[in-house]
Every structure is written in C-alpha cells, then in structure tokens.
Design an enzyme around this catalytic site. Sequence first.
Site, PDB file in Angstrom:
ATOM      1  N   TYR A 317       0.851  -1.197   0.000  1.00 32.38           N
ATOM      2  CA  TYR A 317       0.000   0.000   0.000  1.00 32.38           C
ATOM      3  C   TYR A 317       0.885   1.245   0.000  1.00 32.38           C
ATOM      4  O   TYR A 317       1.799   1.379   0.804  1.00 32.38           O
ATOM      5  CB  TYR A 317      -0.919  -0.002   1.220  1.00 32.38           C
ATOM      6  CG  TYR A 317      -1.695   1.277   1.407  1.00 32.38           C
ATOM      7  CD1 TYR A 317      -2.552   1.730   0.410  1.00 32.38           C
ATOM      8  CD2 TYR A 317      -1.564   2.048   2.554  1.00 32.38           C
ATOM      9  CE1 TYR A 317      -3.259   2.917   0.561  1.00 32.38           C
ATOM     10  CE2 TYR A 317      -2.271   3.227   2.726  1.00 32.38           C
ATOM     11  CZ  TYR A 317      -3.110   3.657   1.722  1.00 32.38           C
ATOM     12  OH  TYR A 317      -3.800   4.832   1.869  1.00 32.38           O
ATOM     13  N   CYS A 318       0.629   2.158  -0.951  1.00 30.25           N
ATOM     14  CA  CYS A 318       1.343   3.433  -1.049  1.00 30.25           C
ATOM     15  C   CYS A 318       2.848   3.181  -1.180  1.00 30.25           C
ATOM     16  O   CYS A 318       3.271   2.425  -2.041  1.00 30.25           O
ATOM     17  CB  CYS A 318       0.986   4.310   0.146  1.00 30.25           C
ATOM     18  SG  CYS A 318       1.636   6.003   0.065  1.00 30.25           S
ATOM     19  N   LEU A 319       3.675   3.767  -0.310  1.00 26.67           N
ATOM     20  CA  LEU A 319       5.117   3.546  -0.383  1.00 26.67           C
ATOM     21  C   LEU A 319       5.468   2.083  -0.175  1.00 26.67           C
ATOM     22  O   LEU A 319       6.485   1.599  -0.692  1.00 26.67           O
ATOM     23  CB  LEU A 319       5.838   4.392   0.672  1.00 26.67           C
ATOM     24  CG  LEU A 319       5.710   5.908   0.581  1.00 26.67           C
ATOM     25  CD1 LEU A 319       6.555   6.559   1.658  1.00 26.67           C
ATOM     26  CD2 LEU A 319       6.127   6.411  -0.777  1.00 26.67           C
TER      27      LEU A 319
END
Length: 580
Positions: A317-319
Amino acid sequence: MAPLRYDYPESDNDSARLDLMSNAWLGKMSGNISPAAMFNAYTDWITHLALSPTKRVALLQKAWQNWERWSVYNRACCNDSENTSSPACIEPLPQDRRFSDPAWQQWPFNAISQGFLLQQQWWHRATTGVRGLSQHHEDVVTFTVRQVLDMLAPSNFFATNPVVQQATVNSGGSNLVQGALNAMSDWRKSVPGQHDNENSDFRVGKEVAVTPGKVVFHNKLIELIQYAPASKTVHAVPLLFVPAWIMKYYILDLSPQNSLVKYLVDLGYTVYMISWKNPVAEDRELSMDDYRRLGVMAAIDTIVAQTGSKQINAVGYCLGGTLLSIAAASMARDGDNRLASMSLFASQVDFEEPGELSLFIDESQVSFLEAVMWDQGYLDTKQMAGAFQLLRSNDLIWSRRLHQYLLGLPEQKSDLMAWNADATRMPYRMHSEYLRQLFLKNDLAEGRYLTDGRPISLTDIRLPVFAVGTVTDHVAPWRSVFKIHRLTDTDVTFVLTSGGHNAGVVSPPGHPHRSYQIATHTDKQSMVDASAWQAGVERHEGSWWPAWEAWLRKRSGKRVAPPPMPTHGLAAPGKYVMQP
C-alpha cells in the site's frame, strides 16, 4: 553531534557543517520550504511575464472586463437587495463548496463572493500560460498563489461570512466561545510531546487495530503480525501486507466494519502484517535497502519458514507498494520465486508524473530538506503532514477552521481521521534516498535502481499483478499508478475506484457512493492509454474488495488446516504501532 556518514562526505569540514546547520535553522523559520526554490520559481515567472507584452496586455484587459462585470452585477444587486435572480458573473468550480449556502446569495455577500472568484480566476490566468516559463515553476507559483487566495477567502472571516454571522445571532455568540475553546484544544495538541491518541474515540488496540493476532517476529525495524484464523480451514498460500512507513499500518485494520484484514481473515486467508518502527534520531542511517532487507525480505523468510508454504501472495500500500515492487524485481533478478502474486494499492513505480507532491521536490528543495533532516536525524511527522494538508487546503485546513473555530462545531471523528493524525517519522538516509533516487532521478522506472550493488528491472517481474488507483488521489495519481502496465512484462489487472488515496482503499462492501472499473491486460496485448482505458471499461457500483478477493482466491491454493499460532508472546497490535 554524531558524524554524518551519508551524502555529505564534506561534513567533516567545519564550514560545510555550518552551511548545513544554517539551512536547518532557516528551515524552522520557513516551514521547511526552500527560500531558494521559491525565489527561483517566482523569478522565472516574473522574468518571462516581463518578456511577454501580449500576455500582460491580455491580463490588463481581463482585469478591466472582470471589474466591469462585477460592477454591473453589484449595481443590479444593490437596486434590489432582496432579488437574487441576477445572473452570476462567475460560477465556482464544482469542488468549491465555500459559497454554496443560500446566505451567500444576499447582498453584499453575493458581491463579495463574486469579486473573490473573479480575482481567483484572474490570478490563475496570470500564473499559467506564460511563454518560456518552466512547467515546474509554473506549478509552484500557481500553487502558492492559490494558497494565499484560499487563506484570504471571505468565507474565513467573521465580517464577510454571512453563515457565521447568522450562527452568532442564533446562538447568542456561543459559537465563537466554543470556537475559541476548540482552537485552544488544538493548540495544546500541537505542543511537542503531546500525544492525543489516549483520549481519542479510536484508540489503537481498543477500537481500531483489534483483529486478534500475535507478533511472530521482530527486529530493529519491524514487527510481523500473524492474525488468528477465523475458520477451520484456510487458503494454503499466506498473504503478506507491506504498508507505507510514512503512516502506521492500521489503515488496513481500522474498526471491524472497515478492516480489510478482518474481511480477509473471515474469508479464510492467513494474513500477515508488517508494522514499522517509528524511527528516532538514532535511526538516521537506516537506508531504503534496510527497509527492503529488514522489512519485506525478513517477513517473507519468516512466513515461509513458519507456514511451510513455498510461495506467498504480497500486497503493498502506497510507499509499501513501491518497496514491494523493488523487492519483487530483486527476487526476480536473483531467481527467487517465493512470490505467487503482487497487489499494489495506490502505489507508484514511475515518478515522472508524481502529482502535486512534485511541487515540494526539486534539487533545491531536496537539498534544503536534507539539511533539516541532517540536523534532527529524521523527517518529523508534522513536516510531512503539513505538505499533504496544503494539497487540499480548502478541505483540510480552512474548511476545518471555519467549522470548528467560527461556527464552533465539534470535530467530526472517524477511524480514518484518527489514523490520519497518527503519522510516523522517516529516517534521514532512507528519505533522502527515496527523494533522490525515485522522485528526482526516477531510477526504478528507468532501470538504474540498485539492490545489493546490482541494478534491477521491473520488466523481470513475471508474476500476476493486481493494481488499484483512486480517481481523486493527490498523492499517487491514478494515471501514474497505471504505468505499471508498460513497466512490467506480465498480466496486470487494474482497478480504478472512486475516492482518494486513503478513502478509496478503505472501501468495504456496503459503503455508500462507491464504484469501480476493472479490466485485465495481458502481456501479449498492445498497450492502452490510461484515458482510453477509463473511457472504455465498464463501471460497477459498490466496493472493489470482492473483485480483488475473487482474483486473489484463484492464486491462494486449496483449503488446508491453519498454520499454528504462537501460544505466547506479544499480542497484536504489538509495540511499534504504539510508539508516539
């Protein structure tokens, strides 16, 4: 101060240290915004505007036209202050709700709001379309001018806001008293060392992050949580979540009705979660590769050893998705086949078009930020949160202050908002590497990123990919996320869902006003443009979670007895997530 070992070999020189210290001190005064970056952007704009006489003439003509239109409108309103049928000079943008209340249609407030919108339009024209102005500098100037205008909007002041005046009359002024109390409460929370989660309605381990589990592994960077099975049999292939380290992991395990972890556990998946440590100054030398080795790879090693499964499914998720992609490419290069599939939620692997965050990232700004991080050893939570808030200042700053400080309304609370306020720090070296290698140089997408001293290529990834983009994402724009199609030689199933970076991912079944589009692109098909994809793919109402779970189920093996859970040790959510 400890000697610096990264990126500033000249820091052993006293004069170099003086430069870094002076920049760090200046950062405290400027909100960590590089004065040189601002000066360069505005100098570029003013210089090229001076070299564009046609543009200047057009702006003068537009200013006169706006004044004339506003004067005619104002006279019409003055002649009949009760008649609100006079056609508006200008309509606000669809997402601008500051003047939507009927009270704004009464004179003089209708004239005030129309004058402001005309000024806003004029300044947008003045800062865009200037011949010769670099795109980055145009974006910076346009953004900062918009911030000033948002701050000076008539909706932010008692004297020019009819809604606040009416509320004050109706309440006998109690709204202003309560607003002052709200402001005082916010000030107390901003004092260094204060941590408000204990008094929150959404406490970690109490109301959120409550899915049962155990910490089955830990090192100096992560705790690995294994969640307890909720059924007699589970899918044979376990599932690992790699969350972003910029925030705490429990966005994926919020309150039970919003928990993606619980949703999957209830459906028979063996779920593991990485919980990142909240770094302190002593962790300044942790690198991006440390996050890969001590985070993703350590978790994979533990899960395979504990479950006996030869492969796992992984979600980033995300980074965390960017880091997972780096790990997957490294594993593919080295012949490590322990990943069965990879899912990426609002994650970028190509940073050529990173969205509005790029406003804060250029060589001048990164160098300035490095000096700030060099001084304190990490990027503070407030420093990064402030950048995210500025991207949506109307909603996250000025609208909030209007409702809480002028109208005296209580703060709207939710599990997602509580999580959003619970940020983490980022170590100096890791964040500097992240900004330089990914944002500035785009090394990962262009095949220059190194792990273990050797380059990796995303095209080596052959495992199936499920990628999710969200329509209104300001952090990882969906068209940037979509580029995973051309950067990997594998089948990619892409979902475009309504909502933003966080709310679009937290989308449980039954959540109102949700929709998504989904399509699979095989590596043998010709490439498709993001806009053409969006226009041509069918839209479905509801949550995208069941569609992903159906995709995941096909790659999760037969049902077997659950792997053993530890009988002792630290219970979920563990210690790292509790660190202030």
